[in-house]
Each structure stands twice: as C-alpha cells, then as structure tokens.
Design a protein around this motif. Structure first.
Motif, short mmCIF file in Angstrom:
data_model
loop_
_atom_site.label_atom_id
_atom_site.label_comp_id
_atom_site.label_asym_id
_atom_site.label_seq_id
_atom_site.Cartn_x
_atom_site.Cartn_y
_atom_site.Cartn_z
N VAL A 54 27.99 24.68 25.66
CA VAL A 54 28.99 24.23 24.67
C VAL A 54 30.39 24.40 25.24
O VAL A 54 31.23 23.48 25.18
CB VAL A 54 28.84 25.03 23.35
N LYS A 55 30.65 25.55 25.85
CA LYS A 55 31.98 25.82 26.43
C LYS A 55 32.26 24.87 27.60
O LYS A 55 33.38 24.39 27.78
CB LYS A 55 32.05 27.27 26.90
N PHE A 56 31.22 24.62 28.40
CA PHE A 56 31.41 23.79 29.59
C PHE A 56 31.69 22.33 29.21
O PHE A 56 32.53 21.68 29.82
CB PHE A 56 30.17 23.88 30.50
N PHE A 57 31.00 21.82 28.21
CA PHE A 57 31.26 20.45 27.74
C PHE A 57 32.65 20.36 27.10
O PHE A 57 33.35 19.37 27.28
CB PHE A 57 30.19 20.03 26.72
N GLU A 58 33.03 21.40 26.39
CA GLU A 58 34.34 21.41 25.77
C GLU A 58 35.45 21.36 26.83
O GLU A 58 36.47 20.70 26.66
CB GLU A 58 34.48 22.69 24.94
N PHE A 59 35.20 22.03 27.95
CA PHE A 59 36.16 22.06 29.05
C PHE A 59 36.18 20.75 29.83
O PHE A 59 37.25 20.21 30.14
CB PHE A 59 35.80 23.23 29.98
N SER A 60 35.00 20.20 30.12
CA SER A 60 34.91 19.04 31.02
C SER A 60 34.99 17.69 30.30
O SER A 60 35.36 16.69 30.90
CB SER A 60 33.62 19.10 31.85
N LYS A 61 34.60 17.67 29.03
CA LYS A 61 34.60 16.43 28.23
C LYS A 61 34.04 15.25 29.04
O LYS A 61 34.72 14.26 29.31
CB LYS A 61 36.01 16.11 27.73
#
Length: 288
Positions: A54-61
């Motif tokens: 979740v955090k990684f997708f939020e960062f990388s979009k």
C-alpha cells in the motif's frame, strides 16, 4: 498511454533471471524495481505484506505493474503449497486491489504449466487444467486478474532461455567440458528467447493489448533436441548426450506443454525467433 520512459512502472522480481533483464532494458527514472531481498536500485519489498505494498503504490503511483516475482520452483510448490501460495496467489490479490485503486495496468507473467501437458499445442482459447500445484497457483492468479475488471496482459511463455539462464549456461558449460548429459526425449515444450519476451511485452503495452497471449518460440522441442541445438550453436560437433525417458529420469516432467503462437503471429502479426536463430544470437553475443 505516455511514452514508456515517462510512464511510472513497478517491476517485481527485479533481481531474478527475467526481472533483472527487464530492469536492465527498461532503464528509466520512472521505473520502481522491487524484490524481496532488494539490491542496487531495487526496493526491498515483501509482496506478501499488504501494508508495505500500500505504501509503495502510494509512493510510486504506477501506470503499469509488470509482475514477474513468484516462487517458480515446481518441486517446492508440490511439497510446500501453503507457503508457495503466499507469494504466488495471495500477493496477486493484493496487487490486483491496488491496481484497481490506481487504475494501473497489470502485466502478469504466467506459464505453460496452467495446462495438463498431455497433448500440447495449447491455444489461448483452450481450457487450462493444471496437473501441478505450481500450475494451479498460476491459473488461480490468472483468474483473479481476468475477473477483476482491470486492464491487463496475461503472458504465458514456454521455458525461457538467455545468456544468464541457469539451464542454458549449465548446458553450454557441460557441453564445453565434455560432461555427459542425460537429456529427456519424450517431454516437449516451446522455449522462448528472453529478448523476445521483453520486446513483445513492450510492444503489447504500447499497442494497448488486453487479455491472454502466448509468447513462445516457433519450435517445439524435447530437452534432448534443445541441448543438441545448443551444441550446434557453440560448434560442439560430438556432444556427449545420453537420451533418457521421463520414466527413467524419475523427475517431474509432462509429455507436451507446447503452446500455440497463432494468436501472436496471425492476429497481432508479431513473431518470435526460431530456436536456431535465438541460440546463434546468444552464442555470438557471449563472444563479444
């Protein structure tokens, strides 16, 4: 779609044989590479940890997810299916949910093992019937992706071969060292050159392809035939090959896992190299 070098891409499994090649070729400031162990310019992400994802997708979009990671050890999947499912299926569920949220295109590397391996020449329209735990997990992931409603490409390939591939390098080294190789004669597959897999994957993304596709080489061969062709490509005139059957090997092989490339060739007008062309390319490249 934006040009590939301006597109945010998450690449999983970036330190493995296939993933490291994709990482090298993509080489974009907008590429977010991951593997469980991490590495140089590779984010250490555990795909079974939903909070981390979740955090990684939020960062990388990401605009695109190229999901290569997974436990591909067929023997391990047979012995420890619950453990293998965590990365081979559960992680797929997490990734699908996040792709829905961010409207990310899901590019998934599947396998010929989704079929039973009894008759070969399987088309995309044939009903999968896996006979291994690994194949069952990959098919379950395919279905999760297909039924999700997200934009996706599901790629089924044959055995992948390339310069840093374990099978190819083992065969080359054994042939050059004059070591006798026991090679199975009654198990067939359609090997895929790693370079073809990458080039065609990028082409499918650019062409906005959606659905299931078989990316395989033009030749159906046995393990014995493939090693014989490898010997030809590196000019080993009298290879020490001993033909054996599946039964004699005592290993887990299926009679015929070959995939049909007609959809790729006839509908999309995209073609792979022949096995001879691919092996000659690898032999010439390794000399440079």
């Amino acid at each position: 779609m934006k040009s590939i070098d301006k597109t945010n891409i998450i690449l999983t499994g970036a330190t493995g044989f296939v993933g490291s090649y994709f990482k090298l070729k993509l080489d974009s400031p907008n590429l977010f590479s991951t593997s469980k162990s991490g590495g140089a310019n590779v984010n250490p992400i555990d795909l079974t940890n939903k909070d981390d994802l979740v955090k990684f997708f939020e960062f990388s979009k990401p605009d695109i997810l190229i999901h290569i990671a997974g436990n591909k050890d067929v023997g391990f999947c047979e012995k420890f299916p619950d453990e293998a499912r965590k990365v081979n299926v559960t992680a797929t569920k997490y990734l699908v949910d996040l792709c829905k949220k961010y409207k990310t295109k899901f590019v998934y590397l599947s396998t010929d093992y989704v079929f039973d391996g009894k008759r070969g020449n399987y088309k995309e329209t044939d009903i999968p019937l896996p006979s291994s735990e690994y194949g069952k997990m990959k098919l379950e992931s395919e279905e999760i992706i297909s039924n999700s409603g997200i934009d996706h490409i599901i790629i089924r390939s044959g055995a992948l071969y390339g310069l840093n591939g374990k099978f190819y390098q083992w065969a080359v080294n054994s042939l050059r060292d004059g070591i006798q190789i026991e090679a199975i004669v009654d198990s067939y597959f359609t090997p895929t050159l790693l370079d073809d897999l990458y080039d065609i994957t990028l082409k499918l993304i650019s062409n906005h392809f959606n659905g299931i596709i078989h990316i395989v080489g033009k030749n159906k061969v046995s393990r014995f035939q493939m090693i014989s062709k490898i010997a030809d490509s590196i000019r080993i005139l009298d290879p020490k090959l001993k033909p054996i059957t599946i039964a004699e090997s005592g290993l887990f092989f299926m009679p015929d896992l070959s995939l049909c490339p007609d959809k790729l060739n006839k509908e999309l007008n995209i073609f792979t190299h022949t096995l001879e062309e691919g092996l000659e390319y690898l032999a010439s490249t390794s000399k440079n």
